[in-house]
Structures are given as C-alpha cells and as structure tokens.
Design an enzyme around this catalytic site. Structure first.
Site, PDB file in Angstrom:
ATOM      1  N   HIS A 276      10.201 -15.656   0.913  1.00 24.00           N
ATOM      2  CA  HIS A 276      11.328 -16.122   1.740  1.00 24.00           C
ATOM      3  C   HIS A 276      12.523 -15.161   1.678  1.00 24.00           C
ATOM      4  CE1 HIS A 276       9.179 -19.710   2.669  1.00 24.00           C
ATOM      5  NE2 HIS A 276       9.187 -20.140   1.424  1.00 24.00           N
ATOM      6  N   ASP A 327       2.417 -20.210   4.827  1.00 25.36           N
ATOM      7  CA  ASP A 327       3.182 -21.126   3.980  1.00 25.36           C
ATOM      8  C   ASP A 327       2.829 -22.598   4.192  1.00 25.36           C
ATOM      9  OD1 ASP A 327       5.013 -22.083   2.172  1.00 25.36           O
ATOM     10  OD2 ASP A 327       6.798 -21.435   3.234  1.00 25.36           O
TER      11      ASP A 327
HETATM   12 ZN   LIG Z   1       5.800 -21.628  -0.292  1.00 24.21          ZN
END
Ligand SMILES: [Zn+2]
Length: 462
Positions: A276, A327
């Site tokens: 991220h 994800d």
């Molecule tokens: Zn994750």
C-alpha cells in the site's frame, strides 16, 4: 521439450514477431527463444495470439473473495462507511469458515486469478487458528489448505505466512482477531520452518515471511523477522501506511511514521515489499527508493476501501519498484490494476502519460512500465524467476487474442498501450503455469465444480 509459436511474443518491452519459445515440461522452465523457422513441425502454432509472461499477483488474501459484493451498502443514520467498518465485515467472514471452506474459497479465487492471467500469487495468509482461537493440532492446517487449493487449480504460490500479535500498537488482540494470533515469535518462526519443509520439492510452492503491519507486531519483532527471511532466502512483506489512522498511531507510539520506523529497524531493502504505502511523505518516498524496496500497490482495493492514492511517479523517480496485488479481491484483473496506477496519477496531477519516464530526445511509451509492474516487479517482490520470457525463467505464459474487437486496428506500436490501458479482461484466452496449460479458450477445467463449492460456502455465510 515443447515449443509454442505465437504471432508475437512480448520481450524487452515490445511485441516481437518471428520468435518461438522452447520450454521443458519436466523442469517447467523456458529453455531458449528461437526463430520461428527453427521451431519445427512439433511446435504448437498459436495463430492470432501474442504471448506474454504470466502476470504476478504480489498481494492477495484469498478468503476475502467471500465478501466481494457484500459490503457495498451504507447503514442507516449518520454513520460513515470506511476501511475500518469494512474490516468488521472481513473479520466476521474470517470467523465463519472452517478448513474445508478455506480450501473451497481459495480454490475458486485462484482459479479466477488464472482466468484473468495471473500465474503466480503472493498469498498473505493470516488465518492460523480455529474459530475459537485455539491452535489446530497441525498449526499450519489452514496454510496447507490454501496451498493445496493453489496446487489443485495450478497457480504458482508464495505463501507469505503472517506474524500477528497485537490488535493495535501495544494493544492486546481483539476477540475478533483470535484466528490470526501468533503471540510467540519463536513459535511463529518454528511454524514457518515446518511449513517450508513441507513444501520443499513441490514445484509451484514456496514460503515467505510477513509481519502483518506495524499495528499487528511489536517493532522489536521487525529485525528478527527480517533476519530470519534473509537466512532462509525468503521475501519479507508487510502492510504499511494504508490508512491515516495507522500513521497517527505510529507517530504517537514511536515518534516516527511507519516507513521511517521500518527504515530505522533496518528492514527496508531489496528483500522487502511494503504493501500500500498510500500515506507517505517525501522523506518516506526517498527511504523506500534508497532501500531498493518494492511497493505493492493494490489500486482496485485501495479505491474500494477509500485508502488514498499511491505516490507512483515520485516512488519510481526515487528508484523504488512498484508491483501489483489484487488484495481484497474486489476485482481480479491485472490489466485493471496496472492501468489504475497510471490513471490515478493523471487524475491527481491533471497531466497525461506520467509513468513513462523521460528520455532527452526519444519518445517513451508508458505500457512497458505498466506491464513490468504486473510481471517482473511482482516476480522480484516474491523472489521467483518469473516475469520475463527468457531462458531460465519459469514457463508461465498468457496468450492474448489479437483478433479481439478491442484490439481492432492494432499496430506493433499501439498493441502494448491497447493491452495495458484499454483492453477488457477477456482478451486473455490461454494460460500456462510451469509449462502446463491451465486455461484453454477462456475456460479452466475445474471452473464449474469450483464455482459450485464456492457458492455453497457463500450460501452458508449469508
Ligand atoms: Zn492486504
């Protein structure tokens, strides 16, 4: 030996004609690239197809596929939905599934990845305990079920076994986090060693080390976990700076921001992938670049969860590598992930063609940068010899349909851009992993059965 002879192969950043790929089914690796006229009569001719290296999904939580479409509503009153309220739904799903469900959900999720052109997945696996929070008789029970699911449908997997010890910085685990718990560092490391021993010799499977986040492990765990990964030549992955609240909590506890903390603890290097990094300062960007770390962007998830934007241009210019991950599985489509990294920068900066880089006098296309994120960068992140059509690389390929309506009018110069920025997912027709064809004409052999088993789990959870 086997030979594939498509119209074009993607190599060194461009589509090239007149080449065929020879690979070994035994070793599952590419042996050499040869001129088409040397391919011989036994070569499989892929007419109307271009071949690329398989896409690499560097960050996945397979079980979260279960809540796709189930969190897209707002409760009554003044309540605002956000990452943290989504997390409650995710926790509830995690508590509601047993080992067979974990297998069924992961199997469908991995099959869906193969259909989309992913040939490798980095599975960030944090489901460890039973629903009461007790260790299974075999501590790696659920990790093994996930690995079996990957092998069953034929996707390559790096199982990133997650260390998870606190509910927030310096806080005990919350009851709803009980299935994730690895409270004792030494025991966690021993479990990883056992798992690595079990998968040794299985051609599609490797293991890695992953502290969940600076929220979920004490800072003092970071260096020993990284040292363990170094000793065993494993990748080291961690979530960081996905949400502002994490940054604030980190500053309050440690007097520095999450990426600064990782740098301080000496764990920001080429072995490391930071997942991220959507809330980073200029200083943190320079730390990520200087360390040679990989950043795994998950833009379809980050837009779904309202996480924020990636400093993609700054990161690349500082020398960091950007890989991609599906994800939370809200979308499984490598083409969508790669184009969002570029398009988000355009929307933020009101410019075009931002990630192409600069050359003094020559034109620079953006597609090779984006395709590298989805292939070579993911392979780097997971330490797998994938991501390029070169001798010695794994024989993981995707074929795209040059006759698809979305490609009408393609030229050698425009094809990369058409694929990376414009094409729908169904341009991908065929997928090979380790030289074994797993998707043929947009179908996977286990599709019907995997979907039925997945539906059954979903029905019970509803
Ligand atoms: Zn994750």
């Amino acid at each position: 030996m086997a030979i594939l002879s498509p119209d074009l192969i993607y190599r060194d950043g461009s589509f090239q004609a007149g080449l065929a790929i020879e690979y070994s089914v035994g070793s599952g690796s590419i042996v050499r690239i040869i001129p088409t006229d040397q391919a011989g009569a036994d070569a499989v001719r892929l007419r109307g197809r271009a071949l690329l290296p398989g896409f690499v999904n560097a960050h996945s939580h397979a079980f979260q596929r279960l809540i796709r479409g189930r969190t897209q509503w707002r409760r009554g009153g003044d309540w605002e939905e956000d990452f943290w309220s989504w997390r409650e739904a995710m926790y509830a799903a995690a508590l509601g599934i047993g080992p067979d469900d974990v297998f069924a959900v992961a199997r469908h999720c991995f099959m869906e990845m193969l259909l989309a052109g992913y040939t490798t997945v980095g599975e960030f696996h944090y489901l460890h305990r039973d629903s009461a929070g007790a260790r299974y008789a075999n501590a790696n029970e659920l990790a093994e079920r996930v690995i079996e699911a990957a092998e069953d449908v034929g996707i390559r997997i790096r199982l990133l076994d997650v260390a998870y010890a606190s509910g927030g910085i310096g806080e005990p685990l919350r009851p709803e986090q009980r299935r994730f718990a690895t409270p004792v560092l030494e025991r966690y490391l021993a479990d990883v060693d056992v798992l690595a021993g079990e998968v040794a010799g299985r051609p599609l499977v490797t293991v890695g080390v992953a502290p969940h986040s600076i929220r979920a492990v004490p800072a003092d765990w970071l260096a020993p976990l990284h040292a363990f990964a170094c000793e065993r030549h494993m990748p080291f992955h961690i979530h960081a700076s996905e949400q502002r609240a994490e940054v604030t909590a980190c500053e309050a506890a440690y007097g520095r921001r999450p990426v600064e903390l990782l740098a301080d603890r000496g764990v920001l290097d080429a072995r490391s992938t930071v997942v991220h990094a959507t809330h980073v300062t200029e200083h943190e960007v320079s730390l990520l670049g200087a360390g040679g770390a990989t950043i795994c962007a998950c833009p379809t998830t980050e837009r779904d969860l309202g996480d924020g934007f990636l400093e993609a241009e700054a990161l690349l210019s500082q020398g960091a590598t950007i890989a991609l991950g599906s994800d939370s599985q809200t979308v499984i489509d490598p083409l969508e992930e790669m184009r969002l990294v570029e398009y988000h920068e355009r929307l933020r900066k009101m410019r075009r063609v931002i990630l192409a880089g600069r050359q003094p006098r020559t034109r620079v296309d953006v597609a090779p940068t984006l395709l590298a994120m989805a292939t070579a960068a993911g392979a780097r992140s997971l330490h797998i010899a994938a991501g390029a059509l070169e001798p010695g690389s794994v024989a993981d390929f995707v074929a795209v349909d040059l006759d698809h309506p979305a490609f009408a009018g393609w030229t050698a110069d425009s094809l990369g851009a058409l694929l990376a920025l414009c094409a729908p997912p169904d341009v991908i027709t065929d997928v090979w992993v380790g030289g074994v064809q797993r998707v043929s004409e947009r179908r996977h052999q286990a599709q019907r059965e995997a979907a039925a088993a997945f539906r059954e789990v979903g029905r019970r959870l509803a």
